[in-house]
Design a protein around this motif. Structure first.
Motif, PDB file in Angstrom:
ATOM      1  N   ARG A   1       0.498  12.466  93.807  1.00 29.57           N
ATOM      2  CA  ARG A   1       1.957  12.428  93.624  1.00 29.57           C
ATOM      3  C   ARG A   1       2.526  13.825  93.369  1.00 29.57           C
ATOM      4  NH1 ARG A   1       4.062   7.971  89.472  1.00 29.57           N
ATOM      5  NH2 ARG A   1       2.243   8.485  88.238  1.00 29.57           N
ATOM      6  N   ALA A   2       1.780  14.638  92.622  1.00 27.90           N
ATOM      7  CA  ALA A   2       2.296  15.959  92.265  1.00 27.90           C
ATOM      8  C   ALA A   2       2.105  16.982  93.377  1.00 27.90           C
ATOM      9  CB  ALA A   2       1.617  16.455  90.986  1.00 27.90           C
ATOM     10  N   SER A   3       1.205  16.684  94.351  1.00 27.66           N
ATOM     11  CA  SER A   3       0.910  17.653  95.415  1.00 27.66           C
ATOM     12  C   SER A   3       0.833  16.951  96.762  1.00 27.66           C
ATOM     13  CB  SER A   3      -0.420  18.368  95.128  1.00 27.66           C
ATOM     14  OG  SER A   3      -0.390  19.034  93.893  1.00 27.66           O
ATOM     15  N   PRO A   4       1.983  16.585  97.348  1.00 31.47           N
ATOM     16  CA  PRO A   4       1.948  15.955  98.675  1.00 31.47           C
ATOM     17  C   PRO A   4       1.300  16.875  99.702  1.00 31.47           C
ATOM     18  CG  PRO A   4       4.109  15.720  97.652  1.00 31.47           C
ATOM     19  CD  PRO A   4       3.346  16.687  96.814  1.00 31.47           C
ATOM     20  N   LEU A   5       0.669  16.258 100.685  1.00 34.42           N
ATOM     21  CA  LEU A   5      -0.088  17.000 101.698  1.00 34.42           C
ATOM     22  C   LEU A   5       0.787  17.374 102.887  1.00 34.42           C
ATOM     23  CD1 LEU A   5      -3.154  14.622 101.693  1.00 34.42           C
ATOM     24  CD2 LEU A   5      -3.133  16.910 100.714  1.00 34.42           C
ATOM     25  N   GLY A   6       0.414  18.470 103.535  1.00 38.41           N
ATOM     26  CA  GLY A   6       1.041  18.844 104.796  1.00 38.41           C
ATOM     27  C   GLY A   6       0.322  18.206 105.974  1.00 38.41           C
ATOM     28  N   GLU A   7       0.846  18.421 107.175  1.00 41.02           N
ATOM     29  CA  GLU A   7       0.223  17.863 108.374  1.00 41.02           C
ATOM     30  C   GLU A   7      -1.162  18.462 108.589  1.00 41.02           C
ATOM     31  OE1 GLU A   7       2.754  18.289 111.691  1.00 41.02           O
ATOM     32  OE2 GLU A   7       4.461  17.296 110.743  1.00 41.02           O
ATOM     33  N   ASN A   8      -2.042  17.621 109.167  1.00 42.61           N
ATOM     34  CA  ASN A   8      -3.406  18.012 109.511  1.00 42.61           C
ATOM     35  C   ASN A   8      -4.273  18.271 108.283  1.00 42.61           C
ATOM     36  OD1 ASN A   8      -3.087  17.854 112.340  1.00 42.61           O
ATOM     37  ND2 ASN A   8      -2.007  19.818 112.291  1.00 42.61           N
ATOM     38  N   ALA A   9      -3.868  17.776 107.131  1.00 44.15           N
ATOM     39  CA  ALA A   9      -4.774  17.772 105.987  1.00 44.15           C
ATOM     40  C   ALA A   9      -5.841  16.717 106.225  1.00 44.15           C
ATOM     41  CB  ALA A   9      -3.991  17.484 104.709  1.00 44.15           C
ATOM     42  N   THR A  10      -6.916  16.751 105.446  1.00 46.19           N
ATOM     43  CA  THR A  10      -8.057  15.867 105.716  1.00 46.19           C
ATOM     44  C   THR A  10      -8.473  15.088 104.489  1.00 46.19           C
ATOM     45  OG1 THR A  10      -9.635  17.637 105.230  1.00 46.19           O
ATOM     46  CG2 THR A  10      -8.997  17.336 107.531  1.00 46.19           C
ATOM     47  N   LEU A  11      -8.944  13.865 104.740  1.00 47.99           N
ATOM     48  CA  LEU A  11      -9.624  13.052 103.732  1.00 47.99           C
ATOM     49  C   LEU A  11     -11.092  13.008 104.140  1.00 47.99           C
ATOM     50  CD1 LEU A  11      -9.635  10.983 101.354  1.00 47.99           C
ATOM     51  CD2 LEU A  11      -9.319   9.220 103.085  1.00 47.99           C
ATOM     52  N   GLU A  12     -11.968  13.404 103.231  1.00 48.05           N
ATOM     53  CA  GLU A  12     -13.374  13.559 103.589  1.00 48.05           C
ATOM     54  C   GLU A  12     -14.260  12.870 102.569  1.00 48.05           C
ATOM     55  OE1 GLU A  12     -16.651  17.119 104.384  1.00 48.05           O
ATOM     56  OE2 GLU A  12     -14.574  17.569 103.878  1.00 48.05           O
TER      57      GLU A  12
ATOM     58  N   ASN B   1       7.762   7.322  88.504  1.00 46.26           N
ATOM     59  CA  ASN B   1       8.186   8.414  89.375  1.00 46.26           C
ATOM     60  C   ASN B   1       9.452   9.063  88.813  1.00 46.26           C
ATOM     61  OD1 ASN B   1       6.128   8.012  91.218  1.00 46.26           O
ATOM     62  ND2 ASN B   1       7.332   6.599  92.471  1.00 46.26           N
ATOM     63  N   THR B   2       9.714  10.297  89.241  1.00 50.31           N
ATOM     64  CA  THR B   2      10.915  11.002  88.781  1.00 50.31           C
ATOM     65  C   THR B   2      12.177  10.331  89.314  1.00 50.31           C
ATOM     66  OG1 THR B   2       9.717  13.087  88.618  1.00 50.31           O
ATOM     67  CG2 THR B   2      12.118  13.217  88.785  1.00 50.31           C
ATOM     68  N   SER B   3      12.148   9.863  90.568  1.00 49.13           N
ATOM     69  CA  SER B   3      13.281   9.145  91.153  1.00 49.13           C
ATOM     70  C   SER B   3      12.749   8.330  92.322  1.00 49.13           C
ATOM     71  CB  SER B   3      14.368  10.120  91.625  1.00 49.13           C
ATOM     72  OG  SER B   3      13.924  10.852  92.752  1.00 49.13           O
ATOM     73  N   THR B   4      13.660   7.639  93.012  1.00 45.64           N
ATOM     74  CA  THR B   4      13.238   6.828  94.161  1.00 45.64           C
ATOM     75  C   THR B   4      12.761   7.696  95.323  1.00 45.64           C
ATOM     76  OG1 THR B   4      15.541   6.749  94.890  1.00 45.64           O
ATOM     77  CG2 THR B   4      14.743   4.906  93.569  1.00 45.64           C
ATOM     78  N   THR B   5      13.177   8.947  95.359  1.00 42.45           N
ATOM     79  CA  THR B   5      12.781   9.844  96.454  1.00 42.45           C
ATOM     80  C   THR B   5      11.852  10.950  96.000  1.00 42.45           C
ATOM     81  OG1 THR B   5      14.787  11.168  96.081  1.00 42.45           O
ATOM     82  CG2 THR B   5      14.916   9.399  97.719  1.00 42.45           C
ATOM     83  N   ASN B   6      11.664  11.106  94.699  1.00 44.95           N
ATOM     84  CA  ASN B   6      10.789  12.143  94.163  1.00 44.95           C
ATOM     85  C   ASN B   6       9.570  11.466  93.547  1.00 44.95           C
ATOM     86  OD1 ASN B   6       9.503  14.241  92.839  1.00 44.95           O
ATOM     87  ND2 ASN B   6      11.375  15.090  91.969  1.00 44.95           N
ATOM     88  N   TRP B   7       8.389  11.669  94.148  1.00 45.69           N
ATOM     89  CA  TRP B   7       7.189  10.936  93.753  1.00 45.69           C
ATOM     90  C   TRP B   7       6.449  11.582  92.586  1.00 45.69           C
ATOM     91  CZ3 TRP B   7       5.627   6.328  96.050  1.00 45.69           C
ATOM     92  CH2 TRP B   7       6.410   5.932  97.150  1.00 45.69           C
ATOM     93  N   THR B   8       6.879  12.731  92.126  1.00 46.14           N
ATOM     94  CA  THR B   8       6.193  13.370  91.011  1.00 46.14           C
ATOM     95  C   THR B   8       6.376  12.541  89.732  1.00 46.14           C
ATOM     96  OG1 THR B   8       8.141  14.720  90.538  1.00 46.14           O
ATOM     97  CG2 THR B   8       6.452  15.678  91.972  1.00 46.14           C
ATOM     98  N   GLU B   9       5.435  12.711  88.796  1.00 45.74           N
ATOM     99  CA  GLU B   9       5.470  11.936  87.570  1.00 45.74           C
ATOM    100  C   GLU B   9       6.647  12.360  86.689  1.00 45.74           C
ATOM    101  OE1 GLU B   9       1.768  12.497  85.660  1.00 45.74           O
ATOM    102  OE2 GLU B   9       0.645  11.177  86.996  1.00 45.74           O
ATOM    103  N   SER B  10       7.339  11.355  86.116  1.00 46.42           N
ATOM    104  CA  SER B  10       8.409  11.654  85.172  1.00 46.42           C
ATOM    105  C   SER B  10       7.828  11.663  83.755  1.00 46.42           C
ATOM    106  CB  SER B  10       9.517  10.604  85.281  1.00 46.42           C
ATOM    107  OG  SER B  10       9.099   9.372  84.707  1.00 46.42           O
ATOM    108  N   LYS B  11       8.702  11.804  82.774  1.00 49.56           N
ATOM    109  CA  LYS B  11       8.247  11.826  81.392  1.00 49.56           C
ATOM    110  C   LYS B  11       8.042  10.427  80.824  1.00 49.56           C
ATOM    111  CE  LYS B  11      10.374  16.263  80.234  1.00 49.56           C
ATOM    112  NZ  LYS B  11      11.291  16.998  79.307  1.00 49.56           N
ATOM    113  N   LEU B  12       8.468   9.388  81.549  1.00 51.22           N
ATOM    114  CA  LEU B  12       8.350   8.020  81.056  1.00 51.22           C
ATOM    115  C   LEU B  12       6.959   7.463  81.339  1.00 51.22           C
ATOM    116  CD1 LEU B  12      11.757   6.572  82.246  1.00 51.22           C
ATOM    117  CD2 LEU B  12      11.078   6.962  79.885  1.00 51.22           C
ATOM    118  N   TYR B  13       6.351   6.858  80.316  1.00 55.32           N
ATOM    119  CA  TYR B  13       5.065   6.213  80.549  1.00 55.32           C
ATOM    120  C   TYR B  13       4.872   5.045  79.598  1.00 55.32           C
ATOM    121  CZ  TYR B  13       3.175   8.840  76.513  1.00 55.32           C
ATOM    122  OH  TYR B  13       2.942   9.366  75.260  1.00 55.32           O
ATOM    123  N   MET B  14       3.983   4.132  79.991  1.00 54.79           N
ATOM    124  CA  MET B  14       3.591   3.004  79.150  1.00 54.79           C
ATOM    125  C   MET B  14       2.091   3.050  78.953  1.00 54.79           C
ATOM    126  SD  MET B  14       5.723  -0.425  79.905  1.00 54.79           S
ATOM    127  CE  MET B  14       7.247  -0.646  79.004  1.00 54.79           C
TER     128      MET B  14
END
Length: 842
Positions: free
Chosen positions: A125-136, A210-223
């Protein structure tokens, strides 16, 4: 796509075994194997992809998915769990995620025409990937995400653990397993912001929004799950508590506390819990389809469900007012009535804060002059009275308000202090805050204590200002004060004269009353109720009609006649307009237009209690558990009115017709039109006899009335709930017409079981001893001597098992008939209620 084209894909693909029955791909590792994130393509464009995923066209909102492994959860066409790559519009950054999407389960192809994929877990969530990144999946058994330049973004940290493959379970759990199919790593151990059925939040784990509906980074709210329940925090130093669901004392055991989403509930298991038996369950709508619970960016914990056509929000798991959430208005802003405003000095136009974004008030406010630790001598507090702050934890005692403020001024990291007191400000509680989130404006009557917040602000340096300038400021302030004084006198004379003329007018000016609910025009309520066509019932002061304001169902009470009930109407609006409690029916608004007087209440779908205990509608008998909950709800509502409001409130007309039920049979008190306020320094209030025959306490004959008359009426209603009959029923034999007399006789002859509702086999066969024991509490409430009756807080403690009923009770209860016959000139309020008295849903 044939085998040859697959092998030409960038990198060495994982070997894939496809279980066609379960649509499950298991990946067998080979050294250096990798999967590549390709650019989303159109339907007509081709793309080389693994066999268990297909070319993905973007959804209509611009998002896209590429499923690597897939597990069907429903039918051939329906929502399925999948793991792979997800991108939100404009699809320039990617998440490796688990998501629920609508697939053609026979081919693993997402169905574009349905709703977009719902992400339930992601690694980056904090580091979205660019194109042609890999899962290995490396030869050492480590699952890693890398950017195109080789930079490591995420790793499962399972290197050297003999990982044999990867799969997604029927519950949506991504699992790495070894040769013996034992779990090496699983996504359930690393939750993000979602729980799915079968998933547990163990002690120490956190759901982060999430921080917002369009921002996937973690917000300060947690349970998180702690040793004694479920808690919600907003991250700061230290964290600030915004929600708690305590279910125990947190006794240590061998297993950690866990919160599990399963079987249509959120079950909380403490460390000391017996195997398989939760300490508490938060009931949820029945699991009819694919569901998930998400901790939203705004702090709400919401339940979503697939309806067959789309995703819908079906329940708010934690029922809180929007203003109660710590980030609803960002930092420093004040939430009032769903609106966000920047704080201003009380009785001043000085502005120390400004909106972060003028067009988006919910983003909060920022200090006009930032706080500087090098200029601590120029720190002072902005005073906000009648303001509530969500975090009530870590409160320390303070000798006075000034001690609380001075201690904070010496600590530069402190940004605000909360001071609250119950009786006087020389014995209060103080809390300092290093970060200030949303504040909430409250009416003093809502809380049973006084609450003020002091925000630290930075003043510009004044020591070097020229003396002449300071003299001008002083002169200007003096002239302004004199001008203001003269203006106040002029305005006062004008207001006084205008009020004199207004008093001659029949119409009451309700706009000037403080703490009023929303005001509606008569035409608006006529439209909302379809010209008052659907009557729910009628009573002594008017009729109640069902209506709809927007999408919300309401009940509109119309007082009949131009002047009839005017005084009672004003009393209701002033008394309960600003009072909110879970066991009090909420007043949404009112209408005061010419001769029209209406109150708008929240709609209660189960109607009033009398329809469920008198069997007028051939309904099934309520079980004992439901009756106990209703009795406890009534007691808590009265306890709040008597003991927790800033001024005591006596209801004076407690009866089943004024007790309403919601869809889950939770009880709420209604109809405060006959209520009378009692000042804290008064023990009694003299008033005319009022109420309903059968529920009146003996002291009505003396006109020395306290809130104890409500406790007597509560005792009568208590008996009606247990016996399933009216307290005065002329259809019964003469000796049984009056329930209180019958109760006295049965109590003296040790025959209390004869009082139990004959319709309820549950009470007679399974809970008879418990019901008889509960009748002793009714006896205590019906004592002739009001001083011997318990307070409502004592009643609540007995019902919750925290104390016992007093011994040596007096059985000589005074019956309702003798009270009425002894009154020479009974009030018009004593007329028997009409047959259709407000017993429908409202």
């Amino acid at each position: 796509m044939d085998e040859k084209s697959t092998r030409q894909h960038k990198g060495n693909l994982l070997d894939i075994d496809i279980d066609t029955q379960n649509l499950q791909c298991q990946h067998r590792p080979s050294p250096g194997s990798a999967l590549t994130i390709p650019r989303p393509t159109s339907r007509r464009g081709g793309s080389t992809t693994p066999r268990c995923s297909r070319t993905v066209s973007p959804y209509t909102d611009g998002s896209a998915v590429r499923a690597i492994i897939l597990r069907s959860t429903q039918t051939l066409y329906g929502p399925s769990f999948a793991a792979g790559f997800f991108c939100a519009p404009p699809c320039q950054a990617f998440l490796f995620a688990i998501f629920i999407a609508n697939f053609n389960s026979g081919y693993g192809i997402p169905l574009e025409e349905n709703n977009m994929a719902r992400v339930i877990w992601s690694t980056n969530r904090a580091s979205p990937l660019g194109e042609n990144a890999t899962l290995e999946l490396t030869g050492d058994g480590d699952l890693v995400l890398r950017e195109i330049d080789g930079r490591l973004v995420w790793s499962s940290n399972t290197s050297g653990q003999s990982v044999a493959g990867m799969q997604i379970t029927e519950h949506g759990n991504l699992v790495l397993f070894d040769q013996r199919n034992a779990t090496v790593w699983q996504s359930f151990d690393h939750p993000t912001d979602v729980l799915v059925p079968g998933q547990s939040l163990l002690q120490g784990m956190k759901l982060r929004a999430n921080t917002s509906t369009t921002n996937w980074t973690e917000s300060k709210l947690y349970m998180t799950a702690l040793s004694n329940g479920l808690y919600g925090y907003v991250g700061s130093k230290p964290p600030q508590l915004c929600y708690k669901y305590e279910v125990g004392t947190g006794q240590k055991g061998k297993d950690p506390t866990r919160v599990t989403f399963t079987n249509g509930s959120l079950s909380i298991f403490l460390q000391s819990t017996q195997a398989g038996k939760p300490d508490k369950r938060i009931a949820l709508p029945e699991d009819k389809s694919t569901q998930y619970i998400r901790l939203e960016y705004d702090g709400h914990l919401r339940l979503y469900e697939w309806s067959g056509f789309e995703w819908t929000m079906v329940s708010v798991v934690i029922d809180m007012d929007n203003c109660d959430f710590p980030t609803v208005c960002g930092e420093y802003a004040i939430c009032t009535g769903g609106q966000c405003i920047c704080p201003l000095q009380t009785n001043s136009s000085s502005s120390y804060f400004q909106p972060v974004d003028e067009r988006k008030a919910n983003l909060g406010c920022a200090p006009v002059t930032p706080i500087s630790c090098q200029e601590m001598k120029n720190h002072q507090f902005l005073t906000l009275t009648d303001v509530y702050y969500f975090d009530g934890s870590i409160i320390t005692n303070a000798k006075s308000r000034d001690d609380c403020k001075q201690a904070s001024l010496k600590n530069c990291s402190c940004r605000a202090v909360l001071f609250r007191y119950y009786h006087n400000d020389s014995d209060g509680e103080c809390k300092s805050m290093t970060e200030v989130f949303s504040l909430q404006l409250i009416q003093p009557e809502i809380l049973h204590y006084n609450s003020s917040v002091y925000l630290k602000v930075q003043l510009p340096p004044s020591a070097s200002a020229p003396k002449q300038k300071r003299i001008k400021v002083i002169l200007g302030a003096t002239l302004a004060a004199i001008s203001s004084f003269v203006l106040v006198i002029i305005v006062g004379i004008y207001v006084r004269r205008r009020r004199k003329y207004q008093e001659l007018d029949e119409e009451l000016d309700f706009d000037i009353l403080p703490g009023m609910p929303m005001r509606f025009s008569f035409e608006k309520l006529r439209e909302c109720t379809e010209d008052f066509s659907k009557k729910l019932g009628e009573g002594g002061f008017g009729s109640v009609f069902e209506g709809k304001i927007g999408e919300k169902r309401v009940a509109a009470k119309r007082l009949e006649g131009a002047r009839q009930g005017k005084k009672e109407f004003l009393a209701e609006v002033e008394t309960i307009g600003s009072i909110e409690h879970i066991n009090l029916v909420k007043v949404i608004g009112f209408c005061a237009e010419k001769s029209n007087r209406l109150l708008v209440y929240e709609y209660m779908p189960r109607g009033s209690l009398d329809r469920w205990i008198y069997y007028r509608h051939n309904n099934a008998p309520l079980d004992w558990c439901t009756r106990c909950r209703i009795i406890l709800d009534i007691a808590k509502g009265l306890c709040y009115l008597h003991e927790e409001c800033r001024r005591k409130i006596a209801h004076l007309d407690i009866k089943p017709q004024n007790i309403l039920l919601d869809e889950k049979f939770n009880a709420k008190l209604a109809d405060f039109g006959l209520s009378k306020l009692i000042d804290r320094d008064q023990s009694t209030v003299v008033t005319v006899m009022r109420g309903t025959p059968g529920y009146l306490a003996p002291e009505w004959l003396t006109s020395q009335i306290t809130e104890k008359v409500d406790i007597y009426s509560f005792g009568v209603v208590f008996l009606e709930i247990i016996s399933g009959r009216k307290n005065i029923d002329i259809s019964e034999p003469e000796e049984s017409v009056q329930l209180v007399n019958l109760f006295r006789e049965k109590a003296q002859n040790n025959q209390l079981r004869d009082i139990i509702d004959k319709h309820s086999d549950d009470m007679i066969s399974h809970h008879q001893e418990e019901v008889i024991e509960m009748m002793k509490l009714a006896m205590w409430c019906l004592q002739n001597d009001s001083s011997r009756r318990p307070s409502m807080s004592m009643v609540v403690k007995v019902l919750e098992g925290a104390m016992s009923v007093e011994d040596c009770l007096d059985y000589s209860f005074t019956n309702a008939k003798s009270v009425i016959s002894a009154q020479d000139n009974p009030s018009t309020c004593l007329d028997p209620p009409s047959a259709s008295i407000l017993s429908g849903p409202r």
